[in-house]
Write an enzyme that holds these catalytic residues in place. Structure first.
Site, PDB file in Angstrom:
ATOM      1  CD  GLU A   1      43.033  48.883  41.330  1.00 25.79           C
ATOM      2  OE1 GLU A   1      43.951  49.675  41.704  1.00 25.79           O
ATOM      3  OE2 GLU A   1      42.009  49.076  40.916  1.00 25.79           O
TER       4      GLU A   1
ATOM      5  CD  GLU B   1      55.712  48.467  39.099  1.00 22.11           C
ATOM      6  OE1 GLU B   1      55.208  47.694  38.209  1.00 22.11           O
ATOM      7  OE2 GLU B   1      54.884  48.855  40.029  1.00 22.11           O
TER       8      GLU B   1
ATOM      9  N   GLY C   1      48.280  42.718  32.611  1.00 17.70           N
ATOM     10  CA  GLY C   1      47.109  43.391  32.301  1.00 17.70           C
ATOM     11  C   GLY C   1      46.569  43.677  30.721  1.00 17.70           C
TER      12      GLY C   1
ATOM     13  N   GLY D   1      48.099  43.405  39.329  1.00 19.44           N
ATOM     14  CA  GLY D   1      49.455  42.732  38.816  1.00 19.44           C
ATOM     15  C   GLY D   1      50.052  43.777  38.039  1.00 19.44           C
ATOM     16  CB  SER D   2      53.129  43.538  35.830  1.00 19.28           C
ATOM     17  OG  SER D   2      52.716  42.145  34.920  1.00 19.28           O
ATOM     18  CB  THR D   3      51.493  47.656  32.847  1.00 17.29           C
ATOM     19  OG1 THR D   3      51.230  48.551  34.162  1.00 17.29           O
ATOM     20  CG2 THR D   3      50.800  48.252  31.755  1.00 17.29           C
ATOM     21  CD  GLU D   4      55.419  41.591  30.680  1.00 14.57           C
ATOM     22  OE1 GLU D   4      56.019  42.124  31.491  1.00 14.57           O
ATOM     23  OE2 GLU D   4      55.850  40.701  29.935  1.00 14.57           O
TER      24      GLU D   4
HETATM   25  P1  NAD Z   1      52.222  39.706  37.413  1.00 10.40           P
HETATM   26  O1  NAD Z   1      51.622  40.568  36.529  1.00 10.40           O
HETATM   27  O2  NAD Z   1      53.458  39.227  37.181  1.00 10.40           O
HETATM   28  O3  NAD Z   1      51.451  38.755  38.327  1.00 10.40           O
HETATM   29  C1  NAD Z   1      50.000  39.069  38.840  1.00 10.40           C
HETATM   30  C2  NAD Z   1      49.146  37.742  38.949  1.00 10.40           C
HETATM   31  O4  NAD Z   1      48.818  37.611  37.475  1.00 10.40           O
HETATM   32  C3  NAD Z   1      49.713  36.528  39.463  1.00 10.40           C
HETATM   33  O5  NAD Z   1      48.892  35.644  40.044  1.00 10.40           O
HETATM   34  C4  NAD Z   1      50.378  35.765  38.094  1.00 10.40           C
HETATM   35  O6  NAD Z   1      50.309  34.267  38.292  1.00 10.40           O
HETATM   36  C5  NAD Z   1      49.131  36.000  37.044  1.00 10.40           C
HETATM   37  N1  NAD Z   1      49.321  35.924  35.781  1.00 10.40           N
HETATM   38  C6  NAD Z   1      50.644  36.103  35.170  1.00 10.40           C
HETATM   39  N2  NAD Z   1      50.577  35.604  33.808  1.00 10.40           N
HETATM   40  C7  NAD Z   1      49.383  35.632  33.763  1.00 10.40           C
HETATM   41  C8  NAD Z   1      48.596  35.316  32.252  1.00 10.40           C
HETATM   42  N3  NAD Z   1      48.992  35.322  31.100  1.00 10.40           N
HETATM   43  N4  NAD Z   1      47.222  35.375  32.511  1.00 10.40           N
HETATM   44  C9  NAD Z   1      46.519  35.625  33.735  1.00 10.40           C
HETATM   45  N5  NAD Z   1      47.229  35.717  34.800  1.00 10.40           N
HETATM   46  C10 NAD Z   1      48.612  35.734  34.799  1.00 10.40           C
HETATM   47  O7  NAD Z   1      52.454  40.761  38.821  1.00 10.40           O
HETATM   48  P2  NAD Z   1      53.596  40.547  39.925  1.00 10.40           P
HETATM   49  O8  NAD Z   1      54.839  40.413  39.409  1.00 10.40           O
HETATM   50  O9  NAD Z   1      52.860  39.346  40.788  1.00 10.40           O
HETATM   51  O10 NAD Z   1      53.170  41.757  40.971  1.00 10.40           O
HETATM   52  C11 NAD Z   1      53.963  43.155  40.786  1.00 10.40           C
HETATM   53  C12 NAD Z   1      53.221  43.954  40.040  1.00 10.40           C
HETATM   54  O11 NAD Z   1      51.778  44.039  40.590  1.00 10.40           O
HETATM   55  C13 NAD Z   1      53.651  45.300  39.967  1.00 10.40           C
HETATM   56  O12 NAD Z   1      53.732  45.690  38.633  1.00 10.40           O
HETATM   57  C14 NAD Z   1      52.740  46.026  40.823  1.00 10.40           C
HETATM   58  O13 NAD Z   1      52.878  47.522  40.589  1.00 10.40           O
HETATM   59  C15 NAD Z   1      51.771  45.518  40.465  1.00 10.40           C
HETATM   60  N6  NAD Z   1      50.480  45.786  41.599  1.00 10.40           N
HETATM   61  C16 NAD Z   1      49.718  46.903  41.507  1.00 10.40           C
HETATM   62  C17 NAD Z   1      48.751  47.103  42.620  1.00 10.40           C
HETATM   63  C18 NAD Z   1      47.959  48.088  42.503  1.00 10.40           C
HETATM   64  O14 NAD Z   1      47.038  48.187  43.406  1.00 10.40           O
HETATM   65  N7  NAD Z   1      47.729  48.771  41.268  1.00 10.40           N
HETATM   66  C19 NAD Z   1      49.042  46.529  43.622  1.00 10.40           C
HETATM   67  C20 NAD Z   1      50.289  45.498  43.982  1.00 10.40           C
HETATM   68  C21 NAD Z   1      50.857  45.234  42.886  1.00 10.40           C
END
Ligand code: NAD
Length: 499
Positions: free
Chosen positions: A275, A403, A258, A253-256
């Site tokens: 990731e 991004e 993460g 998911g997002s760096t934020e």
């Molecule tokens: P996101 O970080 O908003 O959400 C990802 C997941 O985290 C979702 O299931 C969400 O419900 C969960 N989440 C959100 N807040 C949370 C919290 N406080 N605690 C625990 N879980 C929480 O990301 P997104 O918008 O769904 O996806 C897009 C991002 O993912 C982009 O930054 C993209 O680059 C990244 N991404 C990375 C890879 C990689 O392999 N590096 C692959 C695909 C996507």
């Protein structure tokens, strides 16, 4: 923007049946469970509601983690022979393959991507993940070691060996851009290692995760081995990531978010793989074969409407070929037909929702205001955003630093290769890059100099389960895929004995 929006319904009986039955439930300890509250999932192209989805709470997280903990040591899972575990993973792959059209239709409807992207890129990718790790289940070996310990009692000797043991309960938290594939990249190695799992898909796109878990139950996974909690990130995602019963979080998911997981892991020192986001450069040198580079760089940014972590969103073009490449990319962008993901004529679908399209449009507006030139695209319509090529944006502008996660690419000229390497590395991210050249030395030299987890030469976004995939810098921790990806789910125990 070539947008022809004709709403399409799924054609497979499986997808039709799945959408008719609802609301979608949680899966805990082998049982499908209703929740007090649900939330909707929408078709981003039309805004139509597709399904109501169970909204899991902290209490559901407690229950799912307890089920996964209990399953970890139950003989039907802990005592399963590695070959049987491998066979089970292979069976899951077979079931995904048998239902691949149906799953791809659900993915396309829920996320917006074209059916072809979902079916041939992502469903095939998920099948390959399960088959790759199915083969590994019988190859998890420790080592025997003869330690140099001199204080064993007289006449005795010391010997030791290592055991590879599953790390425990894994919380797999996945993003909305490639939902089923991202889930498969965690489920397959975790199960191969003998872990148990609680899967938390992104709230925007939960449908294929639900269907996948149905298929996994059909494959015969023992109760509690895979549990599914749908719901919001800040609710159930946060509950799982801080849960003391979870040994490891596998997150994409997002760096934020993460960063939030780092804090949440403190309590029980959870292991984390992260990731995260990217801002990947594509370096096109003067000697590149433009018949490959133009369509390859275009695919590298526009595939899945740019909603790809490794999307090549910054193009650096050597002076001699800059104009030809810019013109070629603009032509590719202008020529793409946008439409409903299930329309076979569509080359690009909508973004995941309208608010995201507006966010992407904000970057374009900002670049325009700062004097950059929009060579192609630049407009939105609902959740659709035209593939967009922008020249003349500054290296320190948001367009080149943040991004965007949309179909927007910048093109910047350079003279010397070292200058391109310096600009490519001038980013907080380090996920991926591509280099386009016919020169062998340049290909190796630039690949070595780029700070990124993956560097492609004369291609972009080429994936396979054998290829480790991870991010440097703020793009994450650890790698997925390959033998190295499996290590995330295993612990080493040393057994040392006097005999
Ligand atoms: P996101 O970080 O908003 O959400 C990802 C997941 O985290 C979702 O299931 C969400 O419900 C969960 N989440 C959100 N807040 C949370 C919290 N406080 N605690 C625990 N879980 C929480 O990301 P997104 O918008 O769904 O996806 C897009 C991002 O993912 C982009 O930054 C993209 O680059 C990244 N991404 C990375 C890879 C990689 O392999 N590096 C692959 C695909 C996507």
């Amino acid at each position: 923007m070539r947008l022809i929006l004709t709403p399409h319904a799924p054609r497979t009986e499986g997808a039709q049946r799945f959408l008719k039955t609802g609301p979608k439930r949680l899966f805990i300890d082998g049982e499908w469970l209703d929740t007090a509250e649900t939330f909707p999932s929408h078709d981003p192209a039309t805004g139509a509601e597709l399904a109501q989805i169970a909204r899991a709470t902290q209490a559901d997280a407690d229950e799912a983690v307890a089920a996964a903990q209990a399953a970890l040591t139950r003989p039907d899972w802990a005592g399963m022979l590695p070959a049987a575990r491998g066979a089970l993973l292979w069976k899951v792959a077979d079931l995904i393959e048998a239902h691949a059209d149906e799953l791809a239709e659900l993915e396309s409807l829920d996320q917006g991507k074209t059916f072809a992207t979902a079916r041939f890129g992502e469903m095939n990718g998920a099948i390959a993940q399960f088959r790759y790790y199915a083969g590994f289940a019988t190859k998890l070996h420790g080592q025997t070691i003869a330690p140099s310990i001199g204080y064993a009692p007289p006449g005795k000797q010391v010997m030791a060996y290592t055991r590879r043991e599953p790390i425990g309960v894994v919380a797999a938290i996945t993003p909305w851009n490639s939902p089923l594939l991202m889930a498969a990249m965690k489920l397959a190695p975790a199960l191969c290692a003998g872990c148990t799992i609680v899967l938390k898909p992104a709230e925007e796109t939960s449908l294929t995760a639900i269907r996948l878990v149905e298929l996994m139950a059909e494959a015969g996974l023992p109760a509690g081995v895979v549990n599914l909690l749908t719901g919001y990130g800040h609710e159930v995602g946060a509950a799982l990531s801080a849960h003391p019963g979870v040994a490891k979080v596998a997150f994409t998911g997002s760096t934020e978010v993460g960063r939030l997981l780092l804090d949440a892991a403190r309590g029980n020192l959870k292991k984390l793989t992260l990731e995260l986001g990217g801002k990947s450069p594509a370096l096109v040198l003067d000697d590149a074969d433009l018949s490959l580079a133009v369509p390859g760089v275009a695919r590298g940014i526009f595939a899945n409407s740019g909603q790809v972590c490794v999307a090549g969103s910054r193009v650096y073009a050597q002076r001699k070929i800059h104009d030809q490449l810019a013109e070629g990319l603009a032509k590719q962008a202008e020529g793409m037909r946008l439409g409903h993901g299930l329309d076979p004529e569509s080359e690009l679908g909508p973004l995941v929702h309208e608010a995201h399209a507006q966010r992407v449009a904000g970057f374009v507006a900002q670049a325009r205001k700062a004097g950059a030139e929009v060579l192609a695209g630049g407009m939105t319509n609902g959740a659709f955003h035209a593939p967009t090529v922008i020249a003349g944006a500054a290296q320190d502008s948001p367009l080149l630093r943040d991004e965007i996660f949309g179909p927007v690419v910048s093109i910047t000229p350079f003279d010397e290769i070292d200058e391109a390497i310096q600009m490519a590395n001038d980013t907080d991210f380090g996920l991926a890059a591509s280099v386009w050249t016919e020169g062998l030395s340049a290909a190796h030299r630039v690949s070595a100099a780029i700070r990124a987890g993956t560097v492609w030469v004369n291609c972009h976004s080429f994936f396979s389960p054998e290829l480790p995939k991870g991010g440097l810098k703020e793009s994450g921790w650890g790698v997925e895929n390959g033998a190295q990806g499996l290590e995330n789910y295993l612990e080493t125990k040393t057994v040392c004995m006097v005999i």
